[in-house]
Design a protein around this motif. Structure first.
Motif, PDB file in Angstrom:
ATOM      1  N   ARG A 228     -16.232  -6.675 -25.378  1.00 57.89           N
ATOM      2  CA  ARG A 228     -16.856  -5.988 -24.244  1.00 57.89           C
ATOM      3  C   ARG A 228     -17.578  -6.980 -23.335  1.00 57.89           C
ATOM      4  O   ARG A 228     -17.568  -6.843 -22.121  1.00 57.89           O
ATOM      5  CB  ARG A 228     -17.835  -4.939 -24.762  1.00 57.89           C
ATOM      6  CG  ARG A 228     -18.331  -3.982 -23.672  1.00 57.89           C
ATOM      7  CD  ARG A 228     -17.188  -3.178 -23.098  1.00 57.89           C
ATOM      8  NE  ARG A 228     -17.531  -2.557 -21.829  1.00 57.89           N
ATOM      9  CZ  ARG A 228     -16.670  -1.893 -21.063  1.00 57.89           C
ATOM     10  NH1 ARG A 228     -15.410  -1.794 -21.443  1.00 57.89           N
ATOM     11  NH2 ARG A 228     -17.052  -1.355 -19.934  1.00 57.89           N
ATOM     12  N   PRO A 267      -7.102  -1.303 -19.936  1.00 57.60           N
ATOM     13  CA  PRO A 267      -6.858  -1.328 -21.383  1.00 57.60           C
ATOM     14  C   PRO A 267      -5.475  -0.801 -21.746  1.00 57.60           C
ATOM     15  O   PRO A 267      -4.968   0.124 -21.124  1.00 57.60           O
ATOM     16  CB  PRO A 267      -7.948  -0.409 -21.932  1.00 57.60           C
ATOM     17  CG  PRO A 267      -8.212   0.558 -20.830  1.00 57.60           C
ATOM     18  CD  PRO A 267      -8.056  -0.233 -19.561  1.00 57.60           C
ATOM     19  N   THR A 269      -4.989  -0.398 -25.223  1.00 58.48           N
ATOM     20  CA  THR A 269      -5.302   0.128 -26.549  1.00 58.48           C
ATOM     21  C   THR A 269      -6.459   1.104 -26.418  1.00 58.48           C
ATOM     22  O   THR A 269      -7.128   1.153 -25.388  1.00 58.48           O
ATOM     23  CB  THR A 269      -5.703  -0.986 -27.537  1.00 58.48           C
ATOM     24  OG1 THR A 269      -6.795  -1.735 -26.959  1.00 58.48           O
ATOM     25  CG2 THR A 269      -4.542  -1.928 -27.810  1.00 58.48           C
ATOM     26  N   LYS A 270      -6.692   1.900 -27.460  1.00 60.04           N
ATOM     27  CA  LYS A 270      -7.799   2.834 -27.455  1.00 60.04           C
ATOM     28  C   LYS A 270      -9.093   2.125 -27.884  1.00 60.04           C
ATOM     29  O   LYS A 270      -9.048   1.091 -28.535  1.00 60.04           O
ATOM     30  CB  LYS A 270      -7.503   4.002 -28.376  1.00 60.04           C
ATOM     31  CG  LYS A 270      -6.293   4.825 -27.932  1.00 60.04           C
ATOM     32  CD  LYS A 270      -5.998   5.959 -28.884  1.00 60.04           C
ATOM     33  CE  LYS A 270      -4.790   6.744 -28.396  1.00 60.04           C
ATOM     34  NZ  LYS A 270      -4.433   7.836 -29.344  1.00 60.04           N
ATOM     35  N   LYS A 271     -10.231   2.719 -27.537  1.00 61.33           N
ATOM     36  CA  LYS A 271     -11.511   2.110 -27.848  1.00 61.33           C
ATOM     37  C   LYS A 271     -11.736   1.987 -29.349  1.00 61.33           C
ATOM     38  O   LYS A 271     -11.271   2.811 -30.121  1.00 61.33           O
ATOM     39  CB  LYS A 271     -12.647   2.931 -27.231  1.00 61.33           C
ATOM     40  CG  LYS A 271     -12.789   2.776 -25.717  1.00 61.33           C
ATOM     41  CD  LYS A 271     -14.001   3.537 -25.234  1.00 61.33           C
ATOM     42  CE  LYS A 271     -14.182   3.337 -23.732  1.00 61.33           C
ATOM     43  NZ  LYS A 271     -15.372   4.070 -23.237  1.00 61.33           N
ATOM     44  N   ILE A 273     -10.883  -0.372 -31.687  1.00 55.86           N
ATOM     45  CA  ILE A 273      -9.845  -0.751 -32.633  1.00 55.86           C
ATOM     46  C   ILE A 273     -10.385  -1.687 -33.718  1.00 55.86           C
ATOM     47  O   ILE A 273      -9.781  -1.839 -34.767  1.00 55.86           O
ATOM     48  CB  ILE A 273      -8.651  -1.432 -31.906  1.00 55.86           C
ATOM     49  CG1 ILE A 273      -9.110  -2.707 -31.174  1.00 55.86           C
ATOM     50  CG2 ILE A 273      -7.983  -0.468 -30.972  1.00 55.86           C
ATOM     51  CD1 ILE A 273      -7.968  -3.521 -30.616  1.00 55.86           C
TER      52      ILE A 273
END
Length: 277
Positions: A228, A267, A269-271, A273
């Motif tokens: 992040r 993004p 990918t999903k949050k 991971i």
């Protein structure tokens, strides 16, 4: 207090109405709530702060409490609908109604021109192209655009750009930019149009993959695993890079071509991971 037709946020209008009444009397949020028929003395304060939303029925009560009449009530209701809308398409529908009502009553919504400018790629391209082709007729400008547009669309776009103060004509009838760079700024409504513009430009970019020779376009990309903190740093670098490109593009007054740069960082990918179970 400003005319309601100059607003785009019903929350700001409520806050300004309260501040105006408070400055002239001992008016309180409790008084405001009582006049609108709400039991909670802080309900409308929380609405103005964005904590609560107004329902259709509550909108009617608040408009009446603020003594709005006729088109004022209708405009206030459209502001609420705009704020409550879930999709950009719905938001655009309600904002266009607001613009139409304001124009019908000779009022100007400050964000109206910005909304219209960023709503169509044609405005962006012709703002650059018209000064680069001095004396060119609408048909010639239309033929120079990619994708194809009509002379009528060019005429309409140029008329808007001049009216909005984004282009002006000199004594010889040549178009001149009033500013070298146009930014969205901290507005409430404009991002709705900008998101639509990004979609348009993305579609044009897809067409350019096959429709433009490789030596006249540049496509590249990266797929990165980041934290992040790295995201924030990369976004800052992108902002700095954009400023550098503007400086390069504007150091020469001449224009040979009009190009579009899409900077996309999103993004895949999903949050979470890397979260531990």
């Amino acid at each position: 207090m400003k005319d309601i037709l100059t607003y785009t946020s019903y929350r700001q209008y409520i806050a300004d109405y309260y501040a105006d009444k408070k400055a002239k009397s001992a008016f309180t949020w409790q008084d405001f709530a009582d006049e609108a028929g709400f039991s909670s003395r802080v309900y409308l304060k929380y609405v103005s702060e964005g904590r609560f939303n107004l329902s259709e029925e509550a909108t009617i009560r608040v408009a009446k409490a603020m003594h709005l009449v006729d088109y004022e009530r209708e405009f206030f209701a459209e502001m609420v609908k705009f704020d409550n809308a879930k999709t950009d398409a719905d938001k655009k529908t309600h904002f266009r109604k607001m613009l139409s009502m304001a124009e019908a009553h000779k009022a100007k919504i400050l964000e109206g021109d910005a909304f219209r400018y960023f709503e169509s790629w044609k405005h962006q391209v012709l703002r650059e192209l018209a000064p680069a082709m001095p004396g060119a007729k609408p048909l010639a400008l239309a033929h120079a655009c990619r994708p194809d547009i009509t002379a009528a669309e060019v005429t309409a776009a140029l008329s808007f750009l001049v009216k909005a103060g984004l282009l002006k004509k000199d004594e010889q009838g040549r178009y001149i930019q009033t500013d070298t760079y146009v930014s969205t700024g901290p507005m409430d409504v404009t991002p709705v149009a900008v998101r639509g513009l990004h979609r348009q430009m993305g579609e044009i970019a897809l067409e350019a993959i096959e429709g433009v020779p490789q030596d006249q376009r540049h496509f590249s990309g990266l797929t990165l695993g980041i934290t992040r903190d790295a995201y924030g740093e990369i976004v800052q670098k992108i902002a700095e890079f954009r400023k550098e490109l503007v400086a390069i593009a504007t150091r020469d007054s001449a224009t040979d071509e009009v190009y579009r740069l899409n900077v996309q960082f999103f993004p895949m990918t999903k949050k979470g991971i890397n979260k531990k179970g």
